[in-house]
Design a protein around this motif. Sequence first.
Motif, mmCIF file in Angstrom:
data_model
loop_
_atom_site.group_PDB
_atom_site.id
_atom_site.type_symbol
_atom_site.label_atom_id
_atom_site.label_comp_id
_atom_site.label_asym_id
_atom_site.label_seq_id
_atom_site.Cartn_x
_atom_site.Cartn_y
_atom_site.Cartn_z
ATOM 1 N N TRP A 81 4.082 -0.533 0.667
ATOM 2 C CA TRP A 81 4.839 -1.084 -0.456
ATOM 3 C C TRP A 81 4.286 -0.660 -1.812
ATOM 4 O O TRP A 81 4.637 -1.229 -2.828
ATOM 5 C CB TRP A 81 4.909 -2.603 -0.344
ATOM 6 N N LYS A 96 4.852 -9.613 -3.447
ATOM 7 C CA LYS A 96 5.573 -8.555 -2.747
ATOM 8 C C LYS A 96 5.856 -8.971 -1.300
ATOM 9 O O LYS A 96 6.952 -8.719 -0.773
ATOM 10 C CB LYS A 96 4.736 -7.274 -2.754
ATOM 11 N N GLY A 179 9.653 1.488 4.090
ATOM 12 C CA GLY A 179 8.499 1.168 3.249
ATOM 13 C C GLY A 179 8.014 2.368 2.463
ATOM 14 O O GLY A 179 7.698 2.261 1.278
#
Length: 352
Positions: A81, A96, A179
């Motif tokens: 991420w 997140k 991702g």
Amino acid sequence: MAKRWQLLFALLVALLASTTLPPMTERAVAFGQQTLWMGMRGGDVYELQGRLKLLGLYTGPIHGHFDRRTYLAVRQFQYRWGLRVDGVVGPRTKLKLWQATKHWYPGLEKRAGKPTIPILKMGSRGPRVREMQARLKFLGYDPGPIDGRYGWRTLRAVRTFQARFGLPVDGIAGVRTQGKLWAATKHWRWGMEARVAPQQPAPPRQVAPSAPPRVATPARPPVRRPVQTPGFRGFSARDIELMARAVHAEARGEPYVGKVAVAAVILNRLESGAFPNTPAGVIFEPLAFEAVSDGQIWLTPDRSARRAVIDALNGWDPTGGALYYFNPDRSTSKWIWSRPQIKRIGKHIFTK
């Protein structure tokens, strides 16, 4: 009477305190305020493991103990991420993770077939596919029209992205592929993909009317001008060309991933704060690169060197955040051997 005023004062303080809290979108309200690291225990660690397991990153039991398996899962989440990979769950990692698992609740991770991040593949439809198409187009890939339909052109774009970023090339956008794509397009916003101007066909050449032949003096051969590379991700054409020269000189003969790794080291130095803040400053720093001292920096780079720089700018870092590298067959420096080693790619060992 005094007690009544004290009660009113306490209510006023509580009201003011509640209005100073940040909004829901700016804080991970599901977690507590403490920072989590390896060795800790408690309810926050239980929640951390549950959310990581829902994403498929944590495979151990959910027991509320921040062990090494949890630590590795946190690092993997941070890497995918686009966060700082340190294994410490601070405010940014909490936020997140909360955004990626908004619908989590205790026990949800035990239910099969309920991934928070849906798997996108041929035939999938919806806003998630549309966003993926927009991000791919932002990176320069061609997913076809941004219509939310996972067709053949989107499949080819996903496969090309996976090949460039070292992922399994299966055309299925799972957790790893999504991702990596989200990390490579951290600065993307809706509409930005439309700013990439399509290549316009060159206008037809105008043919001048023929003139009667005449005897002319021999002309000088035409001067070849260097091809200018357009700017990219805030770097000028000159910056990209210089980084491509450094990659070509330092990693000539290495596998392609080794060339991307050298470009990633240059970018990692730009972000570290311990090095100069321009590509030229990093590359020409005294004793930084052997190619500068022996003059090979001025060799003309090939296409793979330029492509490696672009891939590194897009977020591909095969080194895992390395700041140095060396050839173990040639290096005699005790200092470079003392650096923490990350991995070996080709003939180079990459270190912190």
